[in-house]
Every structure is written in structure tokens, then in C-alpha cells.
Design a protein around this motif. Structure first.
Motif, short mmCIF file in Angstrom:
data_model
loop_
_atom_site.label_atom_id
_atom_site.label_comp_id
_atom_site.label_asym_id
_atom_site.label_seq_id
_atom_site.Cartn_x
_atom_site.Cartn_y
_atom_site.Cartn_z
N MET A 274 -9.64 90.84 81.09
CA MET A 274 -11.10 90.17 80.48
C MET A 274 -10.29 89.87 79.29
O MET A 274 -10.98 88.75 78.97
CB MET A 274 -11.94 90.87 81.14
N GLU A 275 -10.41 90.74 78.53
CA GLU A 275 -10.22 90.19 77.49
C GLU A 275 -9.32 88.51 76.97
O GLU A 275 -8.52 88.36 76.43
CB GLU A 275 -9.29 91.66 76.47
N ALA A 276 -8.24 88.79 78.00
CA ALA A 276 -7.07 87.85 77.89
C ALA A 276 -7.78 86.56 78.67
O ALA A 276 -7.38 85.47 77.75
CB ALA A 276 -6.31 88.20 78.39
N LEU A 277 -8.66 86.43 79.23
CA LEU A 277 -8.63 85.49 79.52
C LEU A 277 -10.27 84.38 79.87
O LEU A 277 -10.23 83.86 80.67
CB LEU A 277 -8.65 85.42 81.66
N TRP A 278 -11.19 85.72 79.74
CA TRP A 278 -12.65 85.23 79.02
C TRP A 278 -12.64 84.95 78.40
O TRP A 278 -12.22 85.14 76.92
CB TRP A 278 -13.57 86.26 79.98
N PRO A 279 -13.81 83.98 78.14
CA PRO A 279 -14.37 82.49 78.72
C PRO A 279 -12.71 81.55 79.91
O PRO A 279 -13.06 81.39 80.90
CB PRO A 279 -15.67 82.13 78.89
N GLY A 280 -11.99 80.73 78.52
CA GLY A 280 -11.56 79.77 78.39
C GLY A 280 -9.53 80.14 79.69
O GLY A 280 -10.37 79.08 80.50
N GLY A 281 -9.67 81.22 79.55
CA GLY A 281 -8.50 81.40 80.90
C GLY A 281 -9.13 81.47 82.38
O GLY A 281 -8.36 80.36 83.11
N TYR A 282 -10.10 81.62 82.42
CA TYR A 282 -10.64 81.48 83.55
C TYR A 282 -10.87 80.10 83.78
O TYR A 282 -11.31 79.84 85.02
CB TYR A 282 -11.75 82.57 83.84
N GLN A 283 -12.18 79.60 82.36
CA GLN A 283 -12.28 78.61 83.73
C GLN A 283 -10.98 77.22 84.10
O GLN A 283 -11.05 77.24 84.42
CB GLN A 283 -13.06 77.74 81.89
N ARG A 284 -10.02 77.73 83.15
CA ARG A 284 -9.05 76.41 83.31
C ARG A 284 -8.43 77.57 84.29
O ARG A 284 -8.10 76.21 85.50
CB ARG A 284 -7.68 76.80 82.11
N GLN A 285 -8.08 78.33 85.24
CA GLN A 285 -7.51 78.71 86.67
C GLN A 285 -8.33 78.01 87.23
O GLN A 285 -8.11 77.66 88.25
CB GLN A 285 -7.78 80.28 86.77
#
Lengths: 377, 377
Positions: A274-285
Motif C-alpha cells: 500500500m505504501e508503494a502503490l496507493w493511490p497512483g500505482g493502484y490507479q495505473r494498474q
């Protein structure tokens, strides 16, 4: 031990995926820790508080109560348990809690659309409640009229699904919440899979959109954490206190869970992901996965299959059994819905080239199937 | 994420330990697999069959039924659930299974010594059964006469513990099994911690020694596997079939468990640990751990503490609260029994030099405690 796990390059059936590299690192680092024993493992215990806080942010809830569970099944079972025990406190006139005696009362019920996960059937069996399974509509979503007819004054819980297992549908969550309120039942949203993609859509699905009491939301699905990392969220601590045993309030989260020893690797990997991906990484995925699902749906439609149009990154299509079996023999991990459609989940590890290879094999096997074969094939 | 887990060098309170190197390697290799989804992850599914087979060998059972659970708590909950459902089938005259209706019958009970783990209290709460907790004798073992007086014709299950949480005691397992038989109850042995050391003792504790129906035995405790890897064993498949939902027989183990997605890392690490360590490695480790426990007990006796003589690698002693708290402030992870004794578990990571350092700190803190302190200390 000389075996190797299969790779992910043909896995289209799973709601789990490769953990994010940071999640894997964290899991390995925290492999020998146990958040079920806070006195011994304080660091991972603090990490769990962080995980719950971040899950709350994703699910539209300030100051969430909750914990990192073994998975969505535990979260769903616990939600039913909270509702059962809240209902029995509300309707009971018995003194004390030591001897649960359901003799003089009829069974509380849980109302759920037929798209609800099997874990609710486990929950009903384990917890001794009645599960009322209500048909879905033509778009595989909860039929609100049917739900209204099913609830009554013994309904302890209404369940809505935000990202169904078979079709990736999102139920009309705010309306289901109102139905629950109308009979004083609790309202649980199963967003185990959907929770990490829905923030980037227009759906109304979470604590900020509806009178949601509890939610399942799993880091180890679209969250890209390592297994085991499920999530149970509750709007307030008093809901989790229903899980206390022999005390009026929970003395520790550990008392509440369905496990004892728990995986620190799962907790740490959830935080790292979650630290690595929220929110931008999850959005792109989400965008990549949805585009992949749309591409696949189009490719299947172009080939004459009837496709359930994907509303989330999950595609179902009426591929014939023979072709399905042939594809499995080629090593593709694909699954089927209860009504026999082929179902493919576009998880983060599912790339466009995987899907292109899949469709190429589908074409090849469909051609072969339509050509009469000589008996020595 | 910049935090590090604490090291094991002061952990004396945990029933978990550092995973064996082979177990760690296997866990990392199988991190992204899910034995709850056999169609997608066949390799780890086969590994689970191997794990169950090896657990059966350790527990004196050919052709075991069972699975790798999230932990001992799930195994114990499931044992109570099997017994509850077996009891209800046996005593019920209802048709069909969809609506569990306990209205017309009084609650089945589970009889357990007070040394039994908290998971049985969770089980009773979750499953709606009565838990009858029976006093232990002066040696902290189940009091057979008290157990005999407690069972009746509504007893679904008798529980014996092989390696108790607080004192490392082994109950009189064969006799408890006979008491269970005498009232047609099932008999469950909780060997979650003890199961990997007891094979090297003279105790009678397993399926070959007594009429045991189910057992909890956890690779992630003395078995040196990674968390999560608990174990549930059953003497025969028909016992596990009690966990089937809506079908007369289990169609897959996954239907039986209290989870959905499960940890392939745990399963693979359990196989790797048992392959590396059974029996010789576990035997040598038991000898080291037991010698360490005996050394510690002698050191504490020499210092005037009242010590519960260790029968397995677990030591309890009446160290005063102030000293206990001082030791914790020095970073030692130690725990307390319900009656206030300090409790130390001599797991594989606990070395003689760790214990020597601990005793040195104990001496230093005891001296300091017995010298009147000036108020600015």
C-alpha cells in the motif's frame, strides 16, 4: 524438496497475483513474526495498525476499526459473527454470555445476493444462522426488490458485493444499505477483490457512500500483497467488541480473530504494497487491467462468443466446454462460472501479450475442434 | 517501509521460532501460491498431501485425513465443529441441513481441562456450544475424576492437551480417550506445540496410543516451518466430511477450511522442514531444548525460586512481578501464566548462552531490587 511452483504466465483464474517487489521483500523480512502475540512482536503489531489505517483510507473511513485477517473468508465469517452476536444481544433477555442458548428463539438470518461468495455459506454453517440467497438481476447484480422481500425482523445482516467473484459486478450498495437500516440489520460489503480498483471508478461502494457497518477488503488480491493478508474493517470499535469472549470489550485484536498465531509476513507485505502503490500505482494498474479486460471482451465478441461485458477487470464468455478443456490441457489456468461460462480475471500479472497468446491458442483450438478428426488424434 | 522486526535473541515467550533455512527457502519460493485454489496451483496442492502424510507419520496415523491450517486455533475450532456436527447428526431427527435449527434441543458440550488453550473458548463462542472447563490436578494435568464427572450424554467432545501452553504438561491421553468413548463423544488431542517433541519421549499421546479422533499439530511451532502452517489431522475422512457444506462428502479440502485463499508458503515450508528434520533433526533439537529447560530450571531453583519442574521444554517459576517487569524493560520477551509465574519456552532458537545471559540479567536485577534505592534512581 525439488519441486517448483508453476509460473504465473498462464494463470487467468486467480484473484491473487504476484506480490509487488516491496511486498515480497517485506514478507521475507517479517517471515518469523507473529502479530497474534503483540507482547513478543511489537513492531509487526504497529505495522498492523498502519495497515488498518491505510485500508480505511482506501475504503472511505477515518478512524477505522479492524485487523489484517487470514483472508476474505475470515473477514466475511467474522462479519456474520458480529451481526449474529449484535442481533442476539439486541433481542435476547438472557443473563451472561457463557452458555449460548438458542433454544427458545428462532434462527437469525443473513440476506445475500446469489453472487455472494461461498464464504457466506461457510459462515452460516459454522455460526448457525440461516442464509437467504436472493436471485440477481439480468446484469448479475443484487435485485433490490427481491432483497426487500427477503429481509424481515430476524435479519441480522444484509450483504452487498463490490466486485463479485464470477462477473466482477458491483451491487447497488447505498440502496442495499438502506434496506438493511429499514430492518435494523447490519450491512456488510464484500469488497475483498474490488476494494483496490473501485476507488478509481464512479461506483458508490464504501463507508463514505453508504451506511456500511463492516467490510472485507483484501490486500492479497488486487492489493498486490503476499498471502495471507485479508482485511476486515468496521465502522467503529463497538462492532469489533461483539467478537470479545468473556469480556465486554476487546482487550486485544488477537482475541477477536479466528486464528491465534498470525502471519507477520502478510501484515508487513500489506503495508509495503500500500505504501508503494496507493493511490497512483493502484490507479495505473486498474487502468491497465480494465483495458486488458475490455480488449479481451472485444476479441471474444469478434469471434462470436457471448460475452458478459466487463464492468471491472473480469471477463466471462460462453466458450464451449470442449474448447475450455483444450485450453486447460495447454496449461492455461482458467475457471468457470456456476452457469458454465469461462471466466478470466485480469490481475496485475496478466499482460496484453499473455491475453494475445491466449486468444491465439483459442483460435487454434476452436479451428481444430470444428474440423472432423481422424480417430488416431 | 523502514522498520525492521526485532531479532530472536531475547525471545523466550513465543511458541514459534525461526524457520529452518530449508523452510524459509521453500516459503519464499512458494510465496505466490494458494492451495485453496487447487485448479490453479496444483503443485502446492500436492505438497499439502505430502505434508498431511508426514504429519500422520509423526502422530502415529497411517492414511491420515487432514489439511494444513492457518494455525492451531483453526485446527481446534474445526475439531469442535466436527464434533458438534457429528453430535447433531447423531441426535437429530431433522431432515436436510440447510437451516440449522437448534431450537428444540439443548446445547452440546465440550469438556476440557483448564490448561486448554484459549482457542477452545473462541470455538465455543463461534460454534454455539457449551465449554465445560475442568480443574487440573497438582501437576497441572487433567484431573480424570473431574473429567468423568463433567461428561454427560450431551458431551460432543473431550479435549486432552499434549504439551500445555503454560506448563508444557501432557494429559493422560489414553484415559481421556476412554472417558470420551464411554459417552460416545469424539476425542481431540491438542498437540499443536507438543507434537514435534513428544515422539522422542515416553508419553502416550497420539493416534497409535489412544482412541484419538482429531488432533491439532502445528509445523510452525516446534516443527520449524514458517507461519502460517498449522495442522489438523483426523483418523478418517468421514470425520472431515462433517465439515462439508450442502454436500454429503467433501468435494475438496478447500471447502472444509475456515479460510478461502491459503498460504502456499506455509504448506511448502512445512514439507521442507519435515523433510529436513524428521526424525533425526527434531530428535536432536528436542534433546537440546529439554537440556536447556532443565538447566534453566536448576539455575532458578539454585536461586531460591519455586519452579514447576519441566516435563517438556517449558519452564515456569515464581519470579516476582518487579523483577519480571525489569527483565522486560531490558528487552527480554518473557510471559506469565494465569497465576502469575514467569514462563519461558525453550524453542529451537533459544540457546544455552541466551539463557546464561538471561540468568545473569536476572541476578543483576534481583540484586538491584533487594537493595534499598535512593529516590532519584
Amino acid at each position: 524438496m525439488q519441486v517448483e511452483p508453476q509460473t504465473f504466465d498462464r494463470v487467468l483464474s486467480s484473484m491473487c497475483t504476484e506480490p509487488h517487489p516491496d511486498a515480497r521483500t517485506a514478507a521475507e523480512r517479517f517471515l518469523a513474526t507473529n502479530p497474534g502475540d503483540p507482547g513478543t512482536y511489537p513492531t509487526v503489531t504497529e505495522l498492523e495498525e498502519e495497515a488498518v489505517s491505510m485500508l480505511g483510507e482506501i475504503a472511505g473511513l477515518d478512524s477505522p476499526a479492524g485487523y489484517v485477517a487470514s483472508g476474505g473468508t475470515e473477514a466475511n465469517i467474522q462479519a456474520v459473527r458480529i451481526a449474529r452476536d449484535r442481533f442476539e444481544s439486541r433481542t435476547s433477555n438472557r443473563v451472561g454470555d457463557h452458555t449460548p442458548n438458542r433454544n427458545e428463539r428462532s434462527t437469525p438470518n443473513v440476506v445475500m445476493p446469489e453472487s455472494g461468495h461461498f464464504s457466506f455459506q461457510k459462515a452460516a454453517n459454522v455460526l448457525g444462522v440461516e442464509l437467504r440467497i436472493v436471485p440477481t438481476d439480468d446484469d448479475h447484480r443484487a435485485d433490490l426488490e427481491a432483497v426487500r422481500h427477503s429481509v424481515d425482523d430476524r435479519t441480522a445482516l444484509v450483504v452487498g458485493v463490490a466486485g463479485t467473484t464470477e462477473y466482477g459486478r458491483v451491487d447497488p450498495i447505498p440502496e442495499l444499505g438502506e434496506i438493511a437500516r429499514s430492518v435494523d440489520a447490519l450491512f456488510h460489503v464484500d469488497a475483498a477483490w474490488g476494494g483496490f480498483v473501485l476507488p478509481f471508478t464512479d461506483y458508490e461502494w464504501n463507508f463514505s457512500h453508504a451506511p456500511v457497518d463492516t467490510m472485507a477488503i483484501d490486500p492479497h488480491k488486487m492489493g498486490q500483497a503476499a498471502v495471507p493478508a485479508g482485511g476486515l474493517l468496521a465502522r467503529e470499535e463497538t462492532l469489533l467488541d461483539e467478537l470479545a469472549i468473556d469480556t465486554p470489550y476487546l482487550e486485544s485484536t488477537s482475541q477477536a480473530t479466528l486464528t491465534g498465531t498470525r502471519s507477520g509476513a502478510g501484515v508487513a507485505s500489506a503495508v509495503a504494497a500500500m505504501e508503494a502503490l496507493w493511490p497512483g500505482g493502484y490507479q495505473r494498474q486498474y487502468a491497465r487491467s480494465q483495458h486488458n479486460a475490455d480488449w479481451l471482451a472485444d476479441a471474444l465478441v469478434a469471434r462470436g462468443f457471448e460475452v458478459v461485458e466487463p464492468t471491472l477487470p473480469l471477463v466471462a464468455a460462453d466458450v464451449p466446454v470442449s474448447t475450455f478443456d483444450s485450453l486447460r490441457r495447454e496449461g492455461w489456468r482458467i475457471s468457470r462460472t456456476a452457469t458454465g461460462e469461462m471466466r478470466i480475471v485480469c490481475m496485475p500479472h496478466v499482460t496484453r501479450s499473455m491475453l494475445e497468446a491466449f486468444v491465439a491458442d483459442l483460435d487454434r483450438l476452436q479451428c481444430r475442434a470444428s474440423v472432423p478428426v481422424v480417430s488416431d488424434d
